[in-house]
Design a protein around this motif. Structure first.
Motif, PDB file in Angstrom:
ATOM      1  N   GLN A  79      39.400  40.385  52.072  1.00  0.00           N
ATOM      2  CA  GLN A  79      40.450  41.292  52.644  1.00  0.00           C
ATOM      3  C   GLN A  79      39.801  42.497  53.412  1.00  0.00           C
ATOM      4  N   HIS A  80      40.416  42.736  54.404  1.00  0.00           N
ATOM      5  CA  HIS A  80      40.099  44.094  54.911  1.00  0.00           C
ATOM      6  C   HIS A  80      41.156  44.917  55.622  1.00  0.00           C
ATOM      7  N   PRO A  81      41.391  46.042  55.312  1.00  0.00           N
ATOM      8  CA  PRO A  81      40.472  46.967  54.579  1.00  0.00           C
ATOM      9  C   PRO A  81      40.583  46.732  53.007  1.00  0.00           C
ATOM     10  N   SER A  82      39.515  47.301  52.199  1.00  0.00           N
ATOM     11  CA  SER A  82      39.818  47.412  50.857  1.00  0.00           C
ATOM     12  C   SER A  82      40.881  48.379  50.311  1.00  0.00           C
ATOM     13  N   TRP A  83      40.777  49.527  51.248  1.00  0.00           N
ATOM     14  CA  TRP A  83      41.755  50.699  50.892  1.00  0.00           C
ATOM     15  C   TRP A  83      42.191  51.403  52.107  1.00  0.00           C
ATOM     16  N   VAL A  84      43.274  51.852  52.422  1.00  0.00           N
ATOM     17  CA  VAL A  84      43.564  52.706  53.571  1.00  0.00           C
ATOM     18  C   VAL A  84      44.478  53.869  52.963  1.00  0.00           C
ATOM     19  N   ILE A  85      44.423  54.769  53.683  1.00  0.00           N
ATOM     20  CA  ILE A  85      45.456  55.884  53.712  1.00  0.00           C
ATOM     21  C   ILE A  85      45.968  56.042  55.328  1.00  0.00           C
ATOM     22  N   CYS A  86      47.074  56.222  55.173  1.00  0.00           N
ATOM     23  CA  CYS A  86      47.811  56.450  56.573  1.00  0.00           C
ATOM     24  C   CYS A  86      49.050  57.517  56.176  1.00  0.00           C
ATOM     25  N   LYS A  87      49.416  57.919  57.240  1.00  0.00           N
ATOM     26  CA  LYS A  87      50.456  58.972  57.586  1.00  0.00           C
ATOM     27  C   LYS A  87      51.958  58.228  57.572  1.00  0.00           C
ATOM     28  N   ILE A  89      47.625  41.954  47.786  1.00  0.00           N
ATOM     29  CA  ILE A  89      46.828  40.835  47.596  1.00  0.00           C
ATOM     30  C   ILE A  89      47.286  39.490  48.321  1.00  0.00           C
ATOM     31  N   CYS A  90      46.050  38.927  49.042  1.00  0.00           N
ATOM     32  CA  CYS A  90      46.407  37.760  49.907  1.00  0.00           C
ATOM     33  C   CYS A  90      45.895  36.882  48.997  1.00  0.00           C
ATOM     34  N   SER A  91      46.593  35.453  49.484  1.00  0.00           N
ATOM     35  CA  SER A  91      45.798  34.218  48.793  1.00  0.00           C
ATOM     36  C   SER A  91      45.777  33.281  49.773  1.00  0.00           C
ATOM     37  N   GLY A  92      44.898  32.277  49.290  1.00  0.00           N
ATOM     38  CA  GLY A  92      44.880  30.898  50.450  1.00  0.00           C
ATOM     39  C   GLY A  92      44.568  29.614  49.629  1.00  0.00           C
ATOM     40  N   ARG A  93      45.409  28.811  50.244  1.00  0.00           N
ATOM     41  CA  ARG A  93      45.361  27.391  49.478  1.00  0.00           C
ATOM     42  C   ARG A  93      45.058  26.491  50.425  1.00  0.00           C
ATOM     43  N   THR A  94      44.199  25.582  50.362  1.00  0.00           N
ATOM     44  CA  THR A  94      43.943  24.528  51.275  1.00  0.00           C
ATOM     45  C   THR A  94      44.937  23.123  50.893  1.00  0.00           C
ATOM     46  N   ILE A  96      43.397  20.633  47.774  1.00  0.00           N
ATOM     47  CA  ILE A  96      43.691  20.947  46.312  1.00  0.00           C
ATOM     48  C   ILE A  96      44.661  22.028  46.200  1.00  0.00           C
ATOM     49  N   ASN A  97      45.533  21.731  44.927  1.00  0.00           N
ATOM     50  CA  ASN A  97      46.700  22.429  44.730  1.00  0.00           C
ATOM     51  C   ASN A  97      46.207  23.895  43.820  1.00  0.00           C
ATOM     52  N   GLU A  98      45.466  24.694  44.533  1.00  0.00           N
ATOM     53  CA  GLU A  98      44.817  25.910  43.872  1.00  0.00           C
ATOM     54  C   GLU A  98      44.698  27.187  44.782  1.00  0.00           C
ATOM     55  N   GLN A  99      45.214  28.270  44.517  1.00  0.00           N
ATOM     56  CA  GLN A  99      45.161  29.426  45.183  1.00  0.00           C
ATOM     57  C   GLN A  99      44.080  30.362  44.973  1.00  0.00           C
ATOM     58  N   PHE A 100      43.561  30.578  45.888  1.00  0.00           N
ATOM     59  CA  PHE A 100      42.458  31.677  45.755  1.00  0.00           C
ATOM     60  C   PHE A 100      42.785  32.786  46.409  1.00  0.00           C
ATOM     61  N   PHE A 101      42.221  34.053  45.415  1.00  0.00           N
ATOM     62  CA  PHE A 101      42.772  35.440  45.842  1.00  0.00           C
ATOM     63  C   PHE A 101      41.810  36.273  46.440  1.00  0.00           C
ATOM     64  N   GLY A 102      42.192  37.156  47.333  1.00  0.00           N
ATOM     65  CA  GLY A 102      41.327  38.083  47.847  1.00  0.00           C
ATOM     66  C   GLY A 102      41.218  39.145  47.008  1.00  0.00           C
ATOM     67  N   PRO A 103      40.346  40.195  47.266  1.00  0.00           N
ATOM     68  CA  PRO A 103      39.889  41.309  46.442  1.00  0.00           C
ATOM     69  C   PRO A 103      41.289  42.389  46.318  1.00  0.00           C
ATOM     70  N   GLY A 104      42.161  42.226  47.246  1.00  0.00           N
ATOM     71  CA  GLY A 104      43.175  43.241  47.338  1.00  0.00           C
ATOM     72  C   GLY A 104      42.996  44.436  48.163  1.00  0.00           C
ATOM     73  N   THR A 105      44.039  44.924  48.865  1.00  0.00           N
ATOM     74  CA  THR A 105      44.042  46.172  49.690  1.00  0.00           C
ATOM     75  C   THR A 105      44.755  47.017  49.040  1.00  0.00           C
TER      76      THR A 105
END
Lengths: 115, 113
Positions: free
Chosen positions: A6-14, A93-98, A101-110
């Motif tokens: 995931q990108h960005p890992s953190w963001v601050i906005c107005k 947090i995003c998650s992808g599934r192919t 296989i019925n399993e979700q793989f998670f991103g590190p979060g933003t």
């Protein structure tokens, strides 16, 4: 195991600005992507499900015009928080599934902080 | 609709003692069950899963979980806790794997030296 970034890992906005968060499956094709939101010390709440090339399906109570989700390819999904307000501050947090296989793989979060 | 219950907000255990983090679930079909761990300001790390087969599932970092169909439970266990195990643990379920994972509210594990 399968890797999701995931990108960005953190963001601050107005307040009032829009923020785009990218989610990429690095070593597999994610036919389905999920976006979750997590408030401090709380669980993950599903926001929406998107299949590649199709419109996202939003969970009840999630504003589709505010949280724009695009899943244009099998390796990339984006979440755009439009006209962000402080109450949108959260951990996304995003998650992808192919389809294989019925399993979700998670991103590190933003972590989004709206001032 | 599927749901997951983690009845304990917090579990405290002394280092070296066994630990158990409880999870019960509700699904309409056969459950696919998962445990994840989350450290502060980090994403989810996969620990283990049950899809089918042996009811006792072994996972990462010495964790294991036992699927109990009659009690609709999938408790996470570890024989000897480490201070580094202190984190937030989530149980999750999906039915047949075609629907998104639904998460429990999480249980904060604190291992005291």
């Amino acid at each position: 195991g399968a890797v999701v970034s995931q990108h960005p890992s953190w963001v601050i906005c107005k307040s009032g600005t829009s923020v785009k968060i990218e989610c990429r499956s690095l070593d597999f094709q994610a036919t389905t992507m999920f976006w979750y939101r997590q408030f401090p010390k709380q669980s993950l709440m599903l926001m929406a499900t998107s299949n590649e090339g199709s419109k996202a399906t939003y969970e009840q109570g999630v504003e589709k015009d505010k949280f724009l989700i695009n899943h244009a390819s099998l390796t990339l999904s984006t979440l755009t928080v439009t006209s962000a307000h402080p109450e949108d501050s959260s951990f996304y947090i995003c998650s992808g599934r192919t389809g294989l296989i019925n399993e979700q793989f998670f991103g590190p979060g933003t972590r989004l902080t709206v001032l | 609709a599927q749901s997951v219950a983690q009845p304990e907000d917090q579990v405290n255990v002394a280092e070296g003692n066994p630990l158990t983090v409880k999870c019960t679930y509700s699904v309409s079909g056969n459950p696919y069950l998962f445990w994840y761990v989350q450290y502060p300001n980090r994403g989810l790390q996969f620990l283990l899963k049950y899809i089918t087969g042996d009811n006792l599932v072994k996972g990462s970092y010495g964790f294991e979980a036992e699927f109990n169909k009659s009690q609709t439970s999938f408790h996470l266990k570890k024989p000897s806790a480490l201070v580094s195990d202190s984190a937030l643990y989530f149980c999750a379920v999906t039915d047949t794997g075609n629907t998104p994972l639904v998460f429990g509210k999480g249980t904060r594990l604190s291992v005291i030296a």
